[in-house]
Scaffold this motif. Structure first.
Motif, PDB file in Angstrom:
ATOM      1  N   GLY A 170       0.790  -1.216   0.000  1.00 44.80           N
ATOM      2  CA  GLY A 170       0.000   0.000   0.000  1.00 44.80           C
ATOM      3  C   GLY A 170       0.827   1.273   0.000  1.00 44.80           C
ATOM      4  N   VAL A 171       1.969   1.262   0.680  1.00 43.43           N
ATOM      5  CA  VAL A 171       2.785   2.475   0.808  1.00 43.43           C
ATOM      6  C   VAL A 171       3.828   2.570  -0.298  1.00 43.43           C
ATOM      7  CG1 VAL A 171       4.421   3.708   2.279  1.00 43.43           C
ATOM      8  CG2 VAL A 171       2.428   2.581   3.288  1.00 43.43           C
ATOM      9  N   TYR A 172       4.566   1.492  -0.532  1.00 44.65           N
ATOM     10  CA  TYR A 172       5.688   1.527  -1.467  1.00 44.65           C
ATOM     11  C   TYR A 172       5.438   0.755  -2.764  1.00 44.65           C
ATOM     12  CZ  TYR A 172       8.691   3.374   2.270  1.00 44.65           C
ATOM     13  OH  TYR A 172       9.250   4.154   3.258  1.00 44.65           O
ATOM     14  N   ALA A 173       4.385  -0.064  -2.810  1.00 45.71           N
ATOM     15  CA  ALA A 173       4.207  -1.001  -3.928  1.00 45.71           C
ATOM     16  C   ALA A 173       5.490  -1.809  -4.109  1.00 45.71           C
ATOM     17  CB  ALA A 173       3.833  -0.270  -5.218  1.00 45.71           C
ATOM     18  N   GLY A 174       6.083  -2.182  -2.962  1.00 43.62           N
ATOM     19  CA  GLY A 174       7.420  -2.755  -2.986  1.00 43.62           C
ATOM     20  C   GLY A 174       7.495  -4.189  -2.516  1.00 43.62           C
ATOM     21  N   ASP A 175       8.716  -4.694  -2.498  1.00 43.25           N
ATOM     22  CA  ASP A 175       9.017  -6.065  -2.094  1.00 43.25           C
ATOM     23  C   ASP A 175       9.684  -6.031  -0.718  1.00 43.25           C
ATOM     24  OD1 ASP A 175       9.914  -8.630  -1.713  1.00 43.25           O
ATOM     25  OD2 ASP A 175      11.005  -8.777  -3.612  1.00 43.25           O
ATOM     26  N   PRO A 176       9.051  -6.614   0.316  1.00 44.41           N
ATOM     27  CA  PRO A 176       9.640  -6.600   1.665  1.00 44.41           C
ATOM     28  C   PRO A 176      11.027  -7.226   1.730  1.00 44.41           C
ATOM     29  CG  PRO A 176       7.370  -7.354   1.745  1.00 44.41           C
ATOM     30  CD  PRO A 176       7.755  -7.300   0.303  1.00 44.41           C
ATOM     31  N   LYS A 177      11.341  -8.112   0.805  1.00 42.28           N
ATOM     32  CA  LYS A 177      12.646  -8.760   0.814  1.00 42.28           C
ATOM     33  C   LYS A 177      13.739  -7.871   0.220  1.00 42.28           C
ATOM     34  CE  LYS A 177      10.771 -13.446   0.762  1.00 42.28           C
ATOM     35  NZ  LYS A 177      10.708 -14.747   0.057  1.00 42.28           N
ATOM     36  N   GLN A 178      13.333  -6.811  -0.461  1.00 40.97           N
ATOM     37  CA  GLN A 178      14.307  -5.905  -1.068  1.00 40.97           C
ATOM     38  C   GLN A 178      14.435  -4.587  -0.312  1.00 40.97           C
ATOM     39  OE1 GLN A 178      13.797  -5.313  -5.294  1.00 40.97           O
ATOM     40  NE2 GLN A 178      13.070  -7.399  -5.607  1.00 40.97           N
ATOM     41  N   LEU A 179      13.369  -4.153   0.356  1.00 39.17           N
ATOM     42  CA  LEU A 179      13.385  -2.861   1.035  1.00 39.17           C
ATOM     43  C   LEU A 179      14.222  -2.913   2.311  1.00 39.17           C
ATOM     44  CD1 LEU A 179       9.651  -1.749   0.730  1.00 39.17           C
ATOM     45  CD2 LEU A 179      11.596  -0.900  -0.575  1.00 39.17           C
ATOM     46  N   SER A 180      14.892  -1.824   2.604  1.00 41.92           N
ATOM     47  CA  SER A 180      15.693  -1.699   3.817  1.00 41.92           C
ATOM     48  C   SER A 180      14.804  -1.325   4.992  1.00 41.92           C
ATOM     49  CB  SER A 180      16.764  -0.621   3.620  1.00 41.92           C
ATOM     50  OG  SER A 180      17.270  -0.178   4.855  1.00 41.92           O
ATOM     51  N   ALA A 181      14.889  -2.087   6.085  1.00 36.30           N
ATOM     52  CA  ALA A 181      14.075  -1.782   7.268  1.00 36.30           C
ATOM     53  C   ALA A 181      14.456  -0.432   7.850  1.00 36.30           C
ATOM     54  CB  ALA A 181      14.252  -2.881   8.311  1.00 36.30           C
ATOM     55  N   GLN A 182      15.743  -0.157   7.935  1.00 40.64           N
ATOM     56  CA  GLN A 182      16.194   1.091   8.549  1.00 40.64           C
ATOM     57  C   GLN A 182      15.787   2.302   7.712  1.00 40.64           C
ATOM     58  OE1 GLN A 182      20.374   1.213   9.410  1.00 40.64           O
ATOM     59  NE2 GLN A 182      20.255   3.196  10.438  1.00 40.64           N
ATOM     60  N   ALA A 183      15.805   2.176   6.378  1.00 43.36           N
ATOM     61  CA  ALA A 183      15.457   3.295   5.513  1.00 43.36           C
ATOM     62  C   ALA A 183      13.951   3.454   5.370  1.00 43.36           C
ATOM     63  CB  ALA A 183      16.098   3.111   4.137  1.00 43.36           C
ATOM     64  N   ALA A 184      13.231   2.348   5.162  1.00 39.13           N
ATOM     65  CA  ALA A 184      11.798   2.420   4.882  1.00 39.13           C
ATOM     66  C   ALA A 184      10.961   2.579   6.144  1.00 39.13           C
ATOM     67  CB  ALA A 184      11.358   1.181   4.113  1.00 39.13           C
ATOM     68  N   PHE A 185      11.449   2.076   7.285  1.00 40.62           N
ATOM     69  CA  PHE A 185      10.715   2.155   8.544  1.00 40.62           C
ATOM     70  C   PHE A 185      11.636   2.680   9.645  1.00 40.62           C
ATOM     71  CE2 PHE A 185       8.236  -0.827   6.096  1.00 40.62           C
ATOM     72  CZ  PHE A 185       6.930  -0.472   6.401  1.00 40.62           C
ATOM     73  N   SER A 186      12.184   3.848   9.416  1.00 45.12           N
ATOM     74  CA  SER A 186      13.196   4.380  10.332  1.00 45.12           C
ATOM     75  C   SER A 186      12.668   4.568  11.749  1.00 45.12           C
ATOM     76  CB  SER A 186      13.740   5.704   9.798  1.00 45.12           C
ATOM     77  OG  SER A 186      12.699   6.651   9.632  1.00 45.12           O
ATOM     78  N   LYS A 187      11.413   5.004  11.877  1.00 42.18           N
ATOM     79  CA  LYS A 187      10.867   5.243  13.217  1.00 42.18           C
ATOM     80  C   LYS A 187      10.702   3.940  13.987  1.00 42.18           C
ATOM     81  CE  LYS A 187       8.428   9.419  11.742  1.00 42.18           C
ATOM     82  NZ  LYS A 187       7.098  10.039  11.454  1.00 42.18           N
ATOM     83  N   ILE A 188      10.185   2.912  13.322  1.00 41.55           N
ATOM     84  CA  ILE A 188      10.001   1.616  13.985  1.00 41.55           C
ATOM     85  C   ILE A 188      11.363   0.977  14.263  1.00 41.55           C
ATOM     86  CG2 ILE A 188       9.036  -0.706  13.732  1.00 41.55           C
ATOM     87  CD1 ILE A 188       6.777   0.511  12.126  1.00 41.55           C
ATOM     88  N   PHE A 189      12.279   1.135  13.322  1.00 41.58           N
ATOM     89  CA  PHE A 189      13.633   0.616  13.512  1.00 41.58           C
ATOM     90  C   PHE A 189      14.267   1.220  14.762  1.00 41.58           C
ATOM     91  CE2 PHE A 189      18.220   0.633  12.799  1.00 41.58           C
ATOM     92  CZ  PHE A 189      18.455  -0.659  12.347  1.00 41.58           C
TER      93      PHE A 189
END
Length: 479
Positions: A170-189
């Motif tokens: 919904g947010v990135y139309a992306g692949d969870p296996k390719q996205l960086s946790a620290q970059a894409a979810f910095s607050k949760i990280f």
């Protein structure tokens, strides 16, 4: 050819390239709040960038880009400053969100009792999620974690598959296996790294924010969970900013495409292709508020290492498909925000926003307006489909998810907008790429990059970052 660019033939203080929300925020802050000489140049024939609101004579009002926003204080303050306080509309924060799973909609649990009762996760997955949220998770392995690795380690595989992955779609139309946790979810990280667990981090960081927060009496008070828009769509915000800038005397040039940037001494020379021929603009600073692939081309000769880093940021193709159906054709009451669809459900559509359920006046009486999103990183074949094929693909998916069994009604196709390069992907290595860009920019003092591939793709993130960038530019100009 026109040399420099102002009535006095003096270099501008700031040239902003790109009239999306990031560029307009910077221009507004520097020209109006700080009183610098600013010009905005935009390649399109309109302002707003990806913000695309439209309406027709049948009574439909819809979005083809961002469809709503989190009412962040910075966004609300800017809206008030440009005269939109009374145009703000808010969706009821209590409206449920849904995940389509195993043939039916399942409400996302927003409270502990609903989390216990939900059928989205089995009991083993619920226990696993609860323990992980409380901090009982194995430590991170060496190296940068993907979103899939990060949330699987903390919350478990089933939570990732059924909750996190649909949100990523919904947010990135992306692949969870390719996205960086620290970059894409910095607050949760940061919650895990700073507080030792997601639940403790959420509670403690919320207390800290509340202690620091000072309510601005000039901005509207927002209830928890509410999403925002404006009466005539989100495009009202960039258009109001542009109007304010023009009233103040700031030039906004449309259909001006930047061809090259060079620097001699302390002055930048920017050459544009315009409807009237080549134009030359001189300025003390330049802000590139353009997509990464555009900025990469512009910096290829000036800062080749930065150009290379920017060219590695991937943008998948995503289509926004705006369809309307009679309300009688749905098997649900359609009271909610919308639904996301896990990739395991053999349904191509990523998710659907129930637009006319969120905001009044989006569809004629008796009709339901849906904003559907299809494509993304995991579906590159979408780019080869025609608009009619895309409409039919979404319609067939809706017959499986929302429409009553056996319906013969064809959709009213309001709009199909195929974004060839839609959303920047914060993939593994994204922060390293941005660090390279930042190091290279230090070699060319007065040159800045600010767009949604830095620090979050949401409107509120773009505005907050734009204000921060404006402060950096002001500090440079004063020095």
């Amino acid at each position: 050819m026109t040399a420099p660019s102002s009535a006095t033939n003096q270099p501008l203080d700031v040239l902003v390239v790109g009239a999306g929300i990031s560029g307009l925020t910077i221009a507004h802050e520097l020209a109006i709040a700080k009183n610098y000489s600013v010009m905005v140049a935009e390649a399109q024939d309109r302002v707003g960038g990806a913000i695309t609101s439209a309406k027709n004579d049948e009574g439909y009002l819809w979005e083809e880009g961002p469809n709503s926003f989190q009412p962040a204080p910075e966004l609300l303050r800017l809206a008030v400053q440009v005269g939109l306080k009374d145009e703000l509309v808010l969706a009821d924060g209590k409206l449920p969100r849904f995940v389509f799973l195993n043939g039916k909609l399942n409400e996302l649990p927003m409270s502990p009792p609903k989390a216990i009762a939900t059928q989205i996760l089995n009991w083993g997955a619920k226990i696993r999620l609860a323990l992980g949220a409380m901090g009982f998770a194995r430590p991170a392995m060496a190296g940068e974690e993907s979103v899939d690795q990060f949330f699987s380690r903390l919350l478990g595989k089933q939570a990732v598959e059924r909750l996190v992955a649909p949100f990523i779609s919904g947010v990135y139309a992306g692949d969870p296996k390719q996205l960086s946790a620290q970059a894409a979810f910095s607050k949760i990280f940061c919650l895990e790294n700073s507080y030792g667990g997601l639940l403790a981090g959420a509670i403690l960081s919320a207390k800290e924010r509340k202690a620091q927060k000072l309510q601005d009496p000039n901005i509207p008070k927002i209830k928890s969970g509410e999403l925002g828009s404006f009466r005539q769509g989100i495009k009202m915000l960039p258009e109001a900013i542009a109007t304010k800038l023009r009233e103040q005397g700031t030039a906004i040039k449309q259909q001006w495409t930047l061809q090259s940037i060079s620097k001699e001494g302390d002055i930048y020379t920017s050459i544009f292709d315009t409807p009237l021929g080549e134009e030359v603009v001189q300025s003390r600073t330049v802000v590139l508020s353009t997509p990464a692939y555009v900025s990469a081309k512009l910096l290829k000769d000036h800062l080749p290492a930065a150009s290379q880093a920017l060219s590695e940021i991937f943008y998948p193709t995503v289509a926004c498909v705006v369809l309307a159906y009679p309300k009688s054709e749905f098997i649900y009451d359609m009271k909610g925000f919308g639904n996301l669809i896990p990739r395991t459900q053999n349904i191509r559509t990523l998710g659907t926003i129930w637009s006319s359920s969120l905001f009044a006046g989006r569809a004629p009486e008796g009709w339901q307006l849906l904003l559907n999103f299809i494509g993304g990183t995991l579906d590159p074949a979408l780019a080869k489909l025609s608009e009619s094929e895309i409409v039919q693909a979404v319609h067939q998916d809706l017959k499986k998810t929302l429409l009553r069994v056996g319906t013969k009604v064809e959709p009213k196709a309001i709009a199909v907008h195929v974004w060839d390069k839609a959303i920047p992907q914060y993939a593994i290595g994204h922060l390293d790429r941005l660090a390279t860009v930042e190091r290279e920019l230090q070699k060319s003092q007065g040159l800045y990059v600010s767009a949604n591939f830095i620090g979050g793709v949401a409107l509120g993130d773009c505005i907050k970052r734009g204000l921060q960038e404006a402060n950096k530019i002001e500090a440079f100009l004063q020095a």
